[in-house]
Motif scaffolding. Structure first.
Motif, short mmCIF file in Angstrom:
data_model
loop_
_atom_site.label_atom_id
_atom_site.label_comp_id
_atom_site.label_asym_id
_atom_site.label_seq_id
_atom_site.Cartn_x
_atom_site.Cartn_y
_atom_site.Cartn_z
N ARG A 1 -8.67 -9.97 7.66
CA ARG A 1 -9.25 -8.91 8.44
C ARG A 1 -8.48 -7.64 8.29
N THR A 2 -8.07 -7.38 6.83
CA THR A 2 -7.43 -6.56 6.16
C THR A 2 -5.93 -6.09 6.63
N ASN A 3 -5.44 -7.19 7.45
CA ASN A 3 -3.97 -6.85 7.80
C ASN A 3 -3.21 -7.15 6.44
N LEU A 4 -2.10 -6.43 6.29
CA LEU A 4 -1.41 -6.50 4.98
C LEU A 4 0.13 -7.23 5.43
N PHE A 5 0.37 -8.40 4.73
CA PHE A 5 1.45 -9.20 5.20
C PHE A 5 2.44 -8.94 4.00
N VAL A 6 3.91 -8.63 4.57
CA VAL A 6 5.10 -8.20 3.58
C VAL A 6 5.92 -9.57 3.75
N SER A 7 6.51 -9.68 2.58
CA SER A 7 7.72 -10.37 2.58
C SER A 7 8.91 -9.55 2.67
N ASP A 8 9.69 -9.39 3.69
CA ASP A 8 10.58 -8.38 3.94
C ASP A 8 12.01 -9.15 3.46
#
Length: 484
Positions: free
Chosen positions: A283-290
């Protein structure tokens, strides 16, 4: 050695209801539960139904607490959600041996392999960070140098291209490979023919500056992701923000540049602390490992940042729902085709999975215990896993950085079961790894020996199924075995 997934059906019922730098550092009606794989080396344990169709256990229960199922028509199918199992093998490299050797499988050598990516043909590409090169692993395990000069750091483009501690990799739709050239503070581009150019940044000039790609500045860029339209996103780790490259311009997409923190918010009102891995969902959400916040963050298309899993400043190895799960310096991320998110939980020495229904589980490795062992059912060990990619054959590949290895993981597969017809037939379906051999077995009594349901089958695609047309007895037990 084999691992398996097992299910139990009973008929009939009418029930009621890495820190930088790289490498260092629900009971709905008729909703079928999905079991995880369980080892054939361990005794299978089943939940049984009483007259109320509530599930109770024997001595131990794997997985979730007992639940009730409400089913209509003539059947209630009870499927046990089992403890996660796995199989870990070494694809390439020599455990704890740092080197710069091309060859096949364990004859090759790496030096702190970081990100992984796969092309459409099934070849793997490795950011071999301390060899300052991009390595290629073919489908038959042959390791070669794709770009860069092994062991030589630099920033040259062209035929004698050089890199400096490359870490992030991503393909675009045209087959171009983008590289976060961390030590050079650059984003590089490699065409499918191997031509290397600088895509954005100024070689050796670390800092923060938005603007034209030729003058923009980055600070230790790590993870990288590319959208179908060619927009490039970069985890600009040293600047604690996510950058966007589009139309020849670099801009800040999310995060407050050069200010670390854990605030949620929109765009530059949000804060990160050493972001590492990036991955888009469907769904074009961007996930980030912070990484330094020990959390997984989510960025909506409009730039709104929320904390997706974990809790800022609270590291650990707990599994569970999104808010109670804990991570420790998560590194690269990757989605499988079903929308499950995998996380290289680097300092926990594990690979974690965040399922579509928001449950975090440990796929493989042992929290806090490092090692290089291959094995199954929890025996496999890692030493600072960093890169992840789901290969075209359906397996998971892991860059096991401090072990100097690229590993293959058979992720616990899930089964679904459908009952149809009269007399009833049972159809089992599961995700498969291409090239692996699967055997469905059954029995009508727990004390009986397992018997094969038809011949074993080798997977030639990512889905397999089998039907038992004789499943008309009072109860049936099934399991599916796979040879790693």
């Amino acid at each position: 050695m084999k691992n398996s997934a097992s299910i139990f059906i009973r008929l009939p019922w009418f029930p009621s209801p890495r820190p930088a730098p790289v490498g260092r550092g629900r009971n709905a009606p008729c909703r079928w539960a999905k079991p995880r794989a369980v080892s054939a080396q361990q005794p299978s344990e089943f939940l049984k139904a009483d007259n109320g169709c509530s599930l109770s256990s024997g001595e131990r229960v794997w997985g979730k607490r007992p639940q009730k199922f409400l089913c209509s028509l003539f059947f209630c199918v009870l499927i046990l959600s089992l403890h996660a199992q796995d199989a870990v093998t070494t694809l390439a490299g020599q455990a704890l041996v740092s080197g710069a050797v091309n060859g096949t499988g364990t004859n090759a050598a790496f030096s702190d392999p970081a990100a992984l990516v796969a092309d459409a043909g099934g070849n793997l590409f490795v950011a071999d960070s301390q060899n300052h090169a991009i390595r290629k692993i073919t489908t038959n395990g042959v390791v070669t140098t794709f770009a860069g000069q092994l062991g030589v750091a630099g920033s040259a483009n062209g035929a004698g291209a050089q890199f400096n501690s490359p870490s992030g990799l991503a393909f675009d739709q045209a087959g171009n490979l983008y590289v976060s050239d961390t030590g050079n503070n650059l984003i590089r581009k490699i065409t499918h023919s191997g031509a290397v150019s600088t895509f954005a940044g100024v070689a050796g000039a670390g800092g923060f500056l938005d603007g034209a790609t030729g003058s923009a500045l980055f600070s230790s860029p790590l993870g990288i992701a590319v959208t179908p339209n060619g927009t490039v996103y970069v985890a600009d780790s040293g600047n604690h923000c996510i950058r966007k490259i589009s139309g020849g311009t670099v801009s800040t997409f999310a995060g407050m540049p050069q200010v670390w923190g854990d605030a949620d918010g929109q765009g530059t009102n949000a804060q990160f602390n050493g972001p590492v891995g990036l991955a888009f969902d469907s769904r074009t959400n961007l996930f980030v490992s912070d990484a330094n916040n020990d959390t997984i963050r989510k960025i909506a298309p409009d730039g709104t940042v929320t904390t997706f899993a974990g809790a800022a400043g609270l590291d650990g190895a707990s599994d569970g729902d999104l808010s109670s799960a804990r991570f420790r310096s998560p590194a690269e991320l990757t989605f499988d085709r079903n929308g499950n998110l995998f996380v290289a939980d680097s300092l926990n020495q594990t690979v974690r999975e965040i399922s579509m229904n928001g449950i975090v589980s440990t796929v493989c490795g042992a929290a806090g215990i490092y090692g290089s062992d291959d094995g199954m059912n929890g025996a496999g060990k890692f030493f600072n896993p960093y890169g992840l990619v789901v290969a075209t054959d359906g397996s998971l590949r892991v860059a096991d950085t401090y072990n100097e290895l690229v590993r293959t993981v058979l992720v616990p597969f899930r089964l679904t079961l459908q009952i149809s017809g009269s007399p009833p037939a049972a159809t089992l379906s599961w995700d498969a790894v291409i090239g692996k051999q699967y055997q469905v077995q059954f029995k009508n009594d727990l004390a009986a020996a397992w018997a094969n349901l038809d011949a074993s089958v080798m997977a030639t695609n990512l889905n397999l199924n089998a039907t038992d047309n004789n499943g008309a007895g009072p109860q049936h037990f099934y399991r599916v075995l796979v040879t790693p």
